[in-house]
Design a protein around this motif. Structure first.
Motif, mmCIF file in Angstrom:
data_model
loop_
_atom_site.group_PDB
_atom_site.id
_atom_site.type_symbol
_atom_site.label_atom_id
_atom_site.label_comp_id
_atom_site.label_asym_id
_atom_site.label_seq_id
_atom_site.Cartn_x
_atom_site.Cartn_y
_atom_site.Cartn_z
ATOM 1 N N ALA A 207 38.461 39.207 43.132
ATOM 2 C CA ALA A 207 39.777 38.577 42.947
ATOM 3 C C ALA A 207 40.721 39.429 42.117
ATOM 4 N N ASN A 208 40.177 40.419 41.413
ATOM 5 C CA ASN A 208 41.035 41.310 40.624
ATOM 6 C C ASN A 208 41.473 42.538 41.410
ATOM 7 N N SER A 209 41.063 42.649 42.671
ATOM 8 C CA SER A 209 41.503 43.786 43.497
ATOM 9 C C SER A 209 43.005 43.641 43.774
ATOM 10 N N GLY A 210 43.589 44.702 44.338
ATOM 11 C CA GLY A 210 44.994 44.618 44.709
ATOM 12 C C GLY A 210 45.237 43.471 45.680
ATOM 13 N N VAL A 211 44.396 43.362 46.699
ATOM 14 C CA VAL A 211 44.538 42.266 47.658
ATOM 15 C C VAL A 211 44.349 40.928 46.930
ATOM 16 N N VAL B 219 34.916 37.219 40.230
ATOM 17 C CA VAL B 219 34.957 38.626 39.787
ATOM 18 C C VAL B 219 33.570 39.013 39.278
ATOM 19 N N ARG B 220 33.356 40.315 39.154
ATOM 20 C CA ARG B 220 32.098 40.773 38.543
ATOM 21 C C ARG B 220 32.203 40.637 37.026
ATOM 22 N N ASP B 221 31.064 40.329 36.408
ATOM 23 C CA ASP B 221 31.036 40.208 34.947
ATOM 24 C C ASP B 221 31.361 41.570 34.329
ATOM 25 N N ARG B 222 31.939 41.567 33.129
ATOM 26 C CA ARG B 222 32.327 42.817 32.462
ATOM 27 C C ARG B 222 32.574 42.519 30.985
ATOM 28 N N PRO B 223 32.616 43.542 30.157
ATOM 29 C CA PRO B 223 32.822 43.304 28.725
ATOM 30 C C PRO B 223 34.143 42.596 28.420
ATOM 31 N N GLY C 143 36.922 38.544 61.004
ATOM 32 C CA GLY C 143 37.258 39.798 60.340
ATOM 33 C C GLY C 143 38.754 40.037 60.452
ATOM 34 N N PHE C 144 39.252 40.922 59.603
ATOM 35 C CA PHE C 144 40.688 41.233 59.647
ATOM 36 C C PHE C 144 40.918 42.685 59.255
ATOM 37 N N TRP C 145 41.811 43.345 60.006
ATOM 38 C CA TRP C 145 42.244 44.707 59.664
ATOM 39 C C TRP C 145 43.743 44.766 59.872
ATOM 40 N N VAL C 146 44.474 45.024 58.784
ATOM 41 C CA VAL C 146 45.936 44.955 58.857
ATOM 42 C C VAL C 146 46.497 46.007 59.824
ATOM 43 N N SER C 147 45.824 47.156 59.952
ATOM 44 C CA SER C 147 46.300 48.186 60.896
ATOM 45 C C SER C 147 46.279 47.643 62.323
ATOM 46 N N PRO D 195 33.975 51.572 38.537
ATOM 47 C CA PRO D 195 33.965 50.109 38.477
ATOM 48 C C PRO D 195 34.759 49.595 37.280
ATOM 49 N N PHE D 196 35.213 48.368 37.373
ATOM 50 C CA PHE D 196 35.823 47.620 36.259
ATOM 51 C C PHE D 196 37.112 48.245 35.729
ATOM 52 N N ILE D 197 37.787 49.049 36.528
ATOM 53 C CA ILE D 197 39.033 49.676 36.075
ATOM 54 C C ILE D 197 40.184 48.665 36.094
ATOM 55 N N SER E 200 42.843 48.497 37.579
ATOM 56 C CA SER E 200 44.191 49.068 37.511
ATOM 57 C C SER E 200 44.380 50.017 38.694
ATOM 58 N N LYS E 201 45.352 49.700 39.512
ATOM 59 C CA LYS E 201 45.634 50.540 40.682
ATOM 60 C C LYS E 201 46.240 51.864 40.208
ATOM 61 N N GLN E 202 45.714 52.971 40.683
ATOM 62 C CA GLN E 202 46.234 54.284 40.290
ATOM 63 C C GLN E 202 47.430 54.628 41.191
HETATM 64 N N1 LIG Z 1 41.033 44.896 56.208
HETATM 65 C C1 LIG Z 1 42.244 45.219 55.789
HETATM 66 O O1 LIG Z 1 43.227 45.162 56.511
HETATM 67 C C2 LIG Z 1 42.394 45.654 54.371
HETATM 68 C C3 LIG Z 1 43.666 45.786 53.795
HETATM 69 C C4 LIG Z 1 43.741 46.138 52.443
HETATM 70 C C5 LIG Z 1 42.582 46.386 51.730
HETATM 71 N N2 LIG Z 1 41.391 46.292 52.367
HETATM 72 C C6 LIG Z 1 40.118 46.534 51.681
HETATM 73 O O2 LIG Z 1 40.052 45.626 50.618
HETATM 74 C C7 LIG Z 1 39.260 46.192 49.592
HETATM 75 C C8 LIG Z 1 40.048 46.114 48.291
HETATM 76 O O3 LIG Z 1 41.201 46.945 48.379
HETATM 77 P P1 LIG Z 1 42.204 47.000 47.140
HETATM 78 O O4 LIG Z 1 43.213 48.031 47.356
HETATM 79 O O5 LIG Z 1 42.635 45.622 46.874
HETATM 80 O O6 LIG Z 1 41.152 47.472 46.022
HETATM 81 P P2 LIG Z 1 41.316 47.806 44.494
HETATM 82 O O7 LIG Z 1 42.588 47.248 43.972
HETATM 83 O O8 LIG Z 1 41.031 49.245 44.318
HETATM 84 O O9 LIG Z 1 40.115 46.979 43.849
HETATM 85 C C9 LIG Z 1 38.798 47.244 44.202
HETATM 86 C C10 LIG Z 1 38.015 45.955 43.994
HETATM 87 O O10 LIG Z 1 36.709 46.120 44.498
HETATM 88 C C11 LIG Z 1 35.779 45.679 43.522
HETATM 89 N N3 LIG Z 1 34.550 46.422 43.679
HETATM 90 C C12 LIG Z 1 34.395 47.747 43.662
HETATM 91 N N4 LIG Z 1 33.107 48.077 43.897
HETATM 92 C C13 LIG Z 1 32.439 46.916 44.039
HETATM 93 C C14 LIG Z 1 31.088 46.589 44.289
HETATM 94 N N5 LIG Z 1 30.155 47.541 44.436
HETATM 95 N N6 LIG Z 1 30.758 45.289 44.376
HETATM 96 C C15 LIG Z 1 31.700 44.337 44.228
HETATM 97 N N7 LIG Z 1 32.998 44.580 43.994
HETATM 98 C C16 LIG Z 1 33.360 45.863 43.901
HETATM 99 C C17 LIG Z 1 36.464 45.953 42.201
HETATM 100 O O11 LIG Z 1 35.889 45.112 41.234
HETATM 101 P P3 LIG Z 1 35.546 45.592 39.724
HETATM 102 O O12 LIG Z 1 36.810 45.443 38.944
HETATM 103 O O13 LIG Z 1 34.496 44.653 39.353
HETATM 104 O O14 LIG Z 1 35.093 47.029 39.811
HETATM 105 C C18 LIG Z 1 37.896 45.534 42.546
HETATM 106 O O15 LIG Z 1 38.027 44.152 42.497
HETATM 107 C C19 LIG Z 1 38.932 47.607 50.038
HETATM 108 O O16 LIG Z 1 37.661 47.588 50.662
HETATM 109 C C20 LIG Z 1 40.012 47.897 51.041
HETATM 110 O O17 LIG Z 1 39.635 48.891 51.971
HETATM 111 C C21 LIG Z 1 41.279 45.930 53.651
#
Ligand SMILES: NC(=O)c1ccc[n+]([C@@H]2O[C@H](COP(=O)([O-])OP(=O)(O)OC[C@H]3O[C@@H](n4cnc5c(N)ncnc54)[C@H](OP(=O)(O)O)[C@@H]3O)[C@@H](O)[C@H]2O)c1
Length: 372
Positions: A191-195, A214-218, A308-312, A362-364, A366-368
């Protein structure tokens, strides 16, 4: 000066239909022209072979091509490092650009100059890629008009740089799989990913209730507070979701109709376990690199649906006009203060190794974002 031939995009997994295939080819070939001729040198992050990004990506000075009649010259302002970019460099993504290639699929640029036949774009406009594979990790580019979409330039720069992939994915995930009404609930992992952050915000704006895993973290409390500030209703760790106490939680909370799986493996099994009767789990990411395993009982007794879903693919199926429409809808969310950029770290292009390394840790949380 290093001469680069950025190649045509090869979309392997599914055959493309006519207009989309042509658009992809034209976009990729104009990206190739941008790096092929002309005099001025521009910095770009290039990889000539697949492998670990920090090892194979190099900062090069490329020649900028001359401007064709239907071309646009833009300076890139900011471009994120997304998991798909990393996977493309590793050679494990569903799109395989011919090598050498310029990295980066998302970002925002500002138009500097347009060709004589360009009608929809003017100098000063902010533009984002219409499709994958534009090669956004570079200071400047000459690309075809049709490979770009104009966006309002009154939204925050970081929102613009991260608009074309994750918020679109979040919006489609919430719109296309279950008919959700205000008060319905959804559950998502990573849930903390960009999506995930975009899902939280768009769901809150639509009146949907969210369970965010989310995954557990400090610094769990800090992350939980941040996600709740965005509008997350509940934040649980993966471990908490497996505890018997979750049964009590669901006595007072509606079972989710939609589960959004970014992870796979055990995490997705847990999402399915908590789904309501006849609910849908949509897999859009595979961060754990583990398969999705569903119990027989979840099909027989709960009739769950796995999608399943792929935005492309969505963009190819629906075309540029619907994509533009969605972008404007998302800009409305931004203008109303309902959608912000994910937590970001801005990194100058020349420090790309820092950004690549951080994006794979892991656990960053923050989007670079590469800034030019
Ligand atoms: N299908 C589509 O159309 C589509 C579109 C956009 C994105 N995506 C996919 O969605 C995913 C997330 O993209 P994003 O840009 O949102 O990513 P992001 O902001 O870089 O975040 C990555 C996320 O993945 C988690 N993560 C990393 N390694 C993990 C592991 N081994 N087990 C569980 N969680 C893990 C991270 O959690 P921690 O903080 O715990 O490390 C964080 O929440 C990617 O796989 C990306 O390719 C798919």
């Amino acid at each position: 000066m290093w001469a680069l031939r950025v190649a045509l995009a090869q979309l392997r997994p599914r055959p493309q239909r006519g207009p989309q295939r042509d658009a992809a080819r034209r976009a990729a070939s104009s990206a190739s022209r941008s790096a092929a001729g002309g005099a001025a040198g521009v910095r770009a992050l290039v990889y000539a072979q697949h492998g670990e990004p920090v090892k194979v990506v190099e900062l090069k000075t490329l020649e900028l091509s001359s401007l064709g009649r239907s071309d646009v010259r833009m300076k890139m302002l900011a471009a994120p490092v997304n998991p798909a970019d990393i996977n493309m460099i590793q050679g494990t993504y569903g799109i395989h650009p011919e090598l050498p290639a310029i990295g980066g699929n998302e970002g925002v640029g500002q138009v500097v100059e347009v060709g004589s036949a360009v009608t929809g774009v003017k100098p000063g406009d902010w533009v984002i890629p219409a499709d994958m594979n534009l090669g956004t990790w570079r200071a400047e580019a000459v690309v075809s008009e049709e490979s770009l979409i104009v966006i309002p330039n009154d939204i925050p720069l970081l929102c613009a740089a991260t608009l074309s992939v994750n918020p679109c994915t979040a919006y489609r995930l919430l719109s296309d799989f279950e008919q959700l009404r205000p008060g319905d609930s959804i559950i998502q992992n990573a849930a903390n990913s960009g999506v995930g952050q975009a899902v939280i915000q768009i769901a809150a704006a639509l009146g949907l209730r969210t369970i965010n895993v989310v995954r557990d973290r400090p610094d769990l409390q800090k992350l939980t507070d941040r996600l709740k500030d965005l509008g997350a209703e509940h934040v649980f760790t993966e471990e908490a979701m497996r505890k018997p106490e979750m049964k009590d939680f669901f006595k007072n909370f509606p079972r989710p109709r939609l589960a959004l799986n970014c992870v796979g493996g055990r995490s997705s099994t847990e999402l399915m376990r908590h789904l309501g009767y006849s609910g849908t789990m949509v897999t859009y990411g595979g961060m754990a690199k583990q398969p999705v395993t569903a119990s027989v009982s979840s099909f027989i007794f709960k009739d769950i649906k796995l999608r399943g879903f792929w935005v492309s693919q969505w963009k190819k199926d629906k075309g540029t006009d619907q994509f533009k429409e969605m972008i404007l809808t998302l800009c409305d969310f931004i203008h109303r203060g309902q959608l912000t950029a994910p937590a970001c770290s801005q990194v100058p292009l020349q420090d790309y190794r820092v950004a690549l390394e951080a994006s794979m840790k892991p656990f960053i949380s923050s989007k670079q974002i590469l800034t030019m």
